[in-house]
Design an enzyme around this catalytic site. Structure first.
Site, PDB file in Angstrom:
ATOM      1  CE  LYS A  33      -2.332   1.768   3.732  1.00 44.13           C
ATOM      2  NZ  LYS A  33      -2.360   3.227   3.766  1.00 44.13           N
ATOM      3  CG  ASP A  61      -4.961   4.581   1.680  1.00 41.40           C
ATOM      4  OD1 ASP A  61      -6.127   4.921   1.382  1.00 41.40           O
ATOM      5  OD2 ASP A  61      -4.572   4.434   2.858  1.00 41.40           O
ATOM      6  CE  LYS A  63      -7.776   6.772   4.295  1.00 39.14           C
ATOM      7  NZ  LYS A  63      -6.375   6.352   4.200  1.00 39.14           N
ATOM      8  CG  ASP A  66     -12.801  17.538  -6.064  1.00 31.43           C
ATOM      9  OD1 ASP A  66     -13.776  18.294  -6.289  1.00 31.43           O
ATOM     10  OD2 ASP A  66     -11.632  17.938  -6.032  1.00 31.43           O
ATOM     11  CB  THR A 116     -10.341   4.181  12.328  1.00 27.91           C
ATOM     12  OG1 THR A 116      -9.167   4.379  11.568  1.00 27.91           O
ATOM     13  CG2 THR A 116     -11.098   2.990  11.812  1.00 27.91           C
ATOM     14  NE  ARG A 209       2.164   2.769  12.941  1.00 27.13           N
ATOM     15  CZ  ARG A 209       1.274   3.524  13.546  1.00 27.13           C
ATOM     16  NH1 ARG A 209       1.673   4.542  14.292  1.00 27.13           N
ATOM     17  NH2 ARG A 209      -0.019   3.298  13.410  1.00 27.13           N
TER      18      ARG A 209
HETATM   19  O1  C5P Z   1       1.327   1.060  10.958  1.00 29.81           O
HETATM   20  P1  C5P Z   1      -0.096   0.562  10.873  1.00 29.81           P
HETATM   21  O2  C5P Z   1      -0.195  -0.938  10.781  1.00 29.81           O
HETATM   22  O3  C5P Z   1      -0.969   1.169  11.941  1.00 29.81           O
HETATM   23  O4  C5P Z   1      -0.595   1.135   9.458  1.00 29.81           O
HETATM   24  C1  C5P Z   1      -1.906   0.982   9.004  1.00 29.81           C
HETATM   25  C2  C5P Z   1      -2.069   1.639   7.663  1.00 29.81           C
HETATM   26  O5  C5P Z   1      -3.441   1.641   7.311  1.00 29.81           O
HETATM   27  C3  C5P Z   1      -1.614   3.098   7.609  1.00 29.81           C
HETATM   28  O6  C5P Z   1      -1.072   3.326   6.316  1.00 29.81           O
HETATM   29  C4  C5P Z   1      -2.891   3.886   7.795  1.00 29.81           C
HETATM   30  O7  C5P Z   1      -2.857   5.133   7.129  1.00 29.81           O
HETATM   31  C5  C5P Z   1      -3.917   2.974   7.127  1.00 29.81           C
HETATM   32  N1  C5P Z   1      -5.293   3.149   7.593  1.00 29.81           N
HETATM   33  C6  C5P Z   1      -5.686   2.961   8.901  1.00 29.81           C
HETATM   34  N2  C5P Z   1      -6.993   3.121   9.262  1.00 29.81           N
HETATM   35  C7  C5P Z   1      -7.896   3.453   8.351  1.00 29.81           C
HETATM   36  C8  C5P Z   1      -7.514   3.641   7.035  1.00 29.81           C
HETATM   37  C9  C5P Z   1      -6.197   3.467   6.682  1.00 29.81           C
HETATM   38  O8  C5P Z   1      -4.866   2.651   9.766  1.00 29.81           O
HETATM   39  N3  C5P Z   1      -9.167   3.576   8.693  1.00 29.81           N
END
Ligand code: C5P
Length: 230
Positions: A33, A61, A63, A66, A116, A209
């Protein structure tokens, strides 16, 4: 090709850092992603290179949100890159316009239901209708499917209810906020484990992460893949 149910979030600032993670993960990970954080660091060029030269699947991603004509034009341009998934906000008109833009390509349009990071107080400030957030997420997912979305982004806590919707059959549920048992939560709150997300009906999990910040990213990815296979 490895199990593409695991999507690794390349949340690094530029192409060089992104390629470093991809090299470390090697054949263990086949789906990445790339999001807004890398847009000015060559995100689209990296997406193109990983897809065309390294045979990886790519989730862009962005998002998008518009007026319909602008969303359609933006998606038409992105569709030329032959990537796999693209996010737009889950408003029915935005979803319809994105699907028009993606016509004649294999790009799947995924709808973001409610971010979220928003709680009920934020929804009030944004003039969302009253109600429990989970109920609103499920309703937004239903409307996005009816507008033609190929899938939705949903937390592990909502994926089961979305999977139970009649409108969700044949649709994708892609789930971030996933943490292996004992991993640091970071800023994620509404989380679950990889195996529970898959059990709840998610087709893909997005993990950043816990893999890219690990001292051994390949082993971290391998452990998650082993968990979802079991
Ligand atoms: O590091 P981590 O596992 O928390 O990353 C989750 C990824 O998913 C990040 O790129 C974050 O921007 C994305 N994301 C999220 N919650 C959402 C939509 C996207 O954590 N509702």
């Amino acid at each position: 090709m490895s199990d593409d149910r695991l999507i690794v979030a390349l949340d690094v600032p530029n192409i060089i850092a992104g390629m470093d993670v991809v090299d470390k993960l090697g054949a263990t990970v086949s789906f990445y992603k790339i999001g807004l954080g890398m847009l000015t660091g060559g995100g689209l060029a990296l997406a193109d290179e990983l897809k065309q030269e390294h045979n990886k699947r790519i989730f862009l991603d962005l998002k998008l949100f518009d007026i319909g004509a602008t969303v359609e034009a933006a998606v038409k341009g992105i569709a030329k890159y032959e990537l796999d998934f693209l996010t737009v906000h889950g408003d029915p008109n935005v979803v319809k316009a994105a699907k028009e833009g993606a016509a004649d390509s294999n790009l799947k349009i995924l709808a973001v239901t409610i971010l979220t990071s928003l709680d009920r107080k934020d929804l009030n400030a944004n003039m969302y209708k009253p109600g429990n957030i989970s109920d609103l997420v499920v309703e937004r997912a239903d409307r996005a499917f009816q507008a033609g979305a190929d899938g939705v982004i949903a937390s592990p806590l909502e994926s089961k209810r979305i999977r139970d919707l009649v409108s969700s059959s044949d649709k994708l549920i892609v789930t971030p906020g996933v943490r292996p048992e004992g991993a640091e939560l970071g800023d994620q709150k509404r989380i679950s484990t990889p195996s529970i997300a898959i059990k709840n009906g998610s087709n893909h999990i997005v993990v950043g992460r816990p893999i890219i910040k690990s001292s051994d990213p390949k082993a971290a990815a391998h452990n998650i893949l082993t968990e979802i296979k079991s």
